[in-house]
Design an enzyme around this catalytic site. Structure first.
Site, mmCIF file in Angstrom:
data_model
loop_
_atom_site.group_PDB
_atom_site.id
_atom_site.type_symbol
_atom_site.label_atom_id
_atom_site.label_comp_id
_atom_site.label_asym_id
_atom_site.label_seq_id
_atom_site.Cartn_x
_atom_site.Cartn_y
_atom_site.Cartn_z
ATOM 1 C CG ASP A 136 -34.517 -1.022 15.476
ATOM 2 O OD1 ASP A 136 -34.619 -0.563 16.605
ATOM 3 O OD2 ASP A 136 -33.766 -1.967 15.190
ATOM 4 N NE ARG A 144 -33.682 -1.385 11.280
ATOM 5 C CZ ARG A 144 -32.469 -1.852 11.032
ATOM 6 N NH1 ARG A 144 -31.911 -1.644 9.857
ATOM 7 N NH2 ARG A 144 -31.808 -2.524 11.950
ATOM 8 N NE ARG A 205 -27.418 1.199 16.744
ATOM 9 C CZ ARG A 205 -27.673 -0.035 17.164
ATOM 10 N NH1 ARG A 205 -26.714 -0.965 17.147
ATOM 11 N NH2 ARG A 205 -28.861 -0.347 17.628
ATOM 12 C CE LYS A 235 -32.043 0.739 19.855
ATOM 13 N NZ LYS A 235 -32.759 0.301 18.674
ATOM 14 C CG HIS A 236 -28.878 -2.341 22.970
ATOM 15 N ND1 HIS A 236 -28.243 -1.243 22.423
ATOM 16 C CD2 HIS A 236 -29.645 -2.868 21.981
ATOM 17 C CE1 HIS A 236 -28.591 -1.117 21.141
ATOM 18 N NE2 HIS A 236 -29.431 -2.097 20.850
ATOM 19 C CG HIS A 248 -26.618 -7.880 15.208
ATOM 20 N ND1 HIS A 248 -26.073 -6.754 15.748
ATOM 21 C CD2 HIS A 248 -27.935 -7.647 15.098
ATOM 22 C CE1 HIS A 248 -27.020 -5.867 15.954
ATOM 23 N NE2 HIS A 248 -28.167 -6.382 15.576
ATOM 24 C CG ASP A 321 -31.273 -6.386 20.548
ATOM 25 O OD1 ASP A 321 -32.008 -6.182 19.560
ATOM 26 O OD2 ASP A 321 -30.122 -5.921 20.631
#
Length: 425
Positions: A136, A144, A205, A235-236, A248, A321
């Site tokens: 990611d 990451r 983002r 994405k998404h 999340h 996801d």
């Protein structure tokens, strides 16, 4: 995908291994149909690999879990609890997943030489069909591989420049550095249009709030990743930009009509498809005017098959996801979620919280006919075609740690970051 830690799952023993349209005026380029497979380079190799795979092999290809530890032979209680074996290499050998995804919180990211040794070791554990190794790495808020890689500005900063060529340069730098680490799939770029200023999960983002400006940025980023020789993921889908709920921790509901979706959400995805994007990630969001069932897009056939496959003409890999997120677990159990996702049109099941339960449920669904053999083959074929297109099907890449240390955070790459920051508004 920001993603949290997956829940624990009991280890289970798998069965023994046998010896193009238009959206808002934007043209899209559809991937070759199965009937055109014979004209596609590498198609015969894909079909040869598919023909020798067992049902268990095929089901394994649908999964991309998190494995725990800094090396392929690291013994971890997390691996034992979740996969019934101690090390990442043994988990790969046992379940034959299509890929793995790396995270710092799973102990996967310490330093350059360690990551290279880990990715080489994981590939060695999958000798018959090389792995997709994902990360990611959007840059900015979601990075990451920091601090190993060049600190590249996030999408909103790049978007503020108004120059898609900078999005391409940034993606090429990131892709080149990921490839040097042995990572061959990036879960980027974000193709969401951040039209809700209270959005808690997308925000910076995204490249911006205007689909006409976001779409060329996304298209350029896809080109940049391909310049670097790695796969990328838009994405998404169908769009996570107009929500004030984080998927999340909850289940966002977006009230866009089909005409609004065509105008606001679809253009960046259509642009990505026009540049032959490798994969598109689903969103755990409900769009009741696109699908009144109340299911999130990850589990919605009208959205993933109807809109993405049929309307936009996308025949690449559809990834979920992270399946450990609350947004997709509200209504169904973890095994049923995996089966329903495949039925909706998904090819790659990312980070199931209970891997043995999800694997077992999909395998049982195939054996009972709930998921047909033809449907299973369709997904596996897409995954193998992606691997073939990125040079991964003939042999697994072996990454050179010295070369990785030379490439990562090079002066040339830092200059690209500096240029973007200088032009940001």
């Amino acid at each position: 995908m920001v993603t949290g830690c997956a829940g624990t799952g009991a280890g289970a023993t798998p069965p023994a291994r046998p010896a193009a349209g238009q959206v808002n005026g934007t043209a899209t380029t559809a991937a070759p149909s199965p009937s055109a497979a014979s004209a596609t380079p590498g198609a015969s190799k894909v079909e040869a690999v598919l023909a020798r795979m067992s049902v268990e092999d095929k089901v394994g290809q649908l999964f991309m879990p998190v494995l725990y530890g800094s090396a392929a032979d690291t013994v971890s209680g997390e691996n034992q609890a979740r996969f019934g074996v101690g090390t990442p290499a043994k988990a790969v050998a046992r379940y034959r997943p299509g890929g793995v995804i790396l995270f710092p919180w799973a102990g996967n990211v310490k330093n350059v030489r360690q990551v290279v040794a880990l990715t080489n070791g994981l590939q060695k554990a999958s000798p018959e069909i090389p792995l997709l190794i994902g990360a990611d790495q959007e840059n900015g808020r979601v990075s990451r591989m920091a601090p190993l890689v060049t600190e590249m500005p996030g999408a909103s900063v790049i978007g503020s420049t108004g120059d898609p060529s900078l999005a391409r340069k940034a993606a090429k730098v990131t892709g080149t550095e990921l490839r040097a680490l042995g990572i061959n799939l990036d879960f980027a770029p974000v193709a969401d249009v951040n039209i809700n200023p209270r959005n808690p999960v997308i925000g910076p983002r995204a490249y911006g709030s205007d689909p006409k400006k976001v779409a060329p940025m996304v298209a350029a980023a896809v080109q940049g990743f391909h310049d670097a020789g790695i796969a990328s993921t838009a994405k998404h889908f169908p769009g996570h930009g107009d929500t004030n709920v984080d998927s999340h921790s909850g289940l966002p509901v977006i009230q866009h009509s089909l005409s609004q979706w065509n105008k606001l959400d679809a253009p960046p995805f259509a642009a990505a498809i026009g540049k032959n994007i490798d994969a598109i990630m689903s969103a755990h969001v409900v769009m009741p005017k696109l699908d009144p069932s109340g299911d999130p897009a990850t589990l919605s056939k009208p959205i993933l098959t109807g809109l993405l496959r049929e309307k936009l003409g996308f025949d690449g890999v559809v990834s979920t996801d992270a399946l450990d997120m609350a947004g997709v677990r509200k209504k169904y159990g973890d095994g049923q979620v995996a089966v329903r996702a495949i039925q909706a049109g998904v090819d790659l099941l990312l980070m199931p919280p209970d891997f043995p339960k999800a694997y077992g449920a999909v395998l049982a669904a195939v054996k009972s006919g709930k998921i047909s053999t033809a449907r299973l083959d369709q997904s596996v074929r897409r995954l193998l075609k992606l691997k073939a297109a990125r040079g991964l099907l003939d042999r697994a890449p072996v990454t050179d740690p010295a070369e990785a240390e030379r490439v990562l955070r090079s002066a040339e790459h830092r200059k690209v970051a500096q240029l973007i920051n200088e032009r940001a508004r």
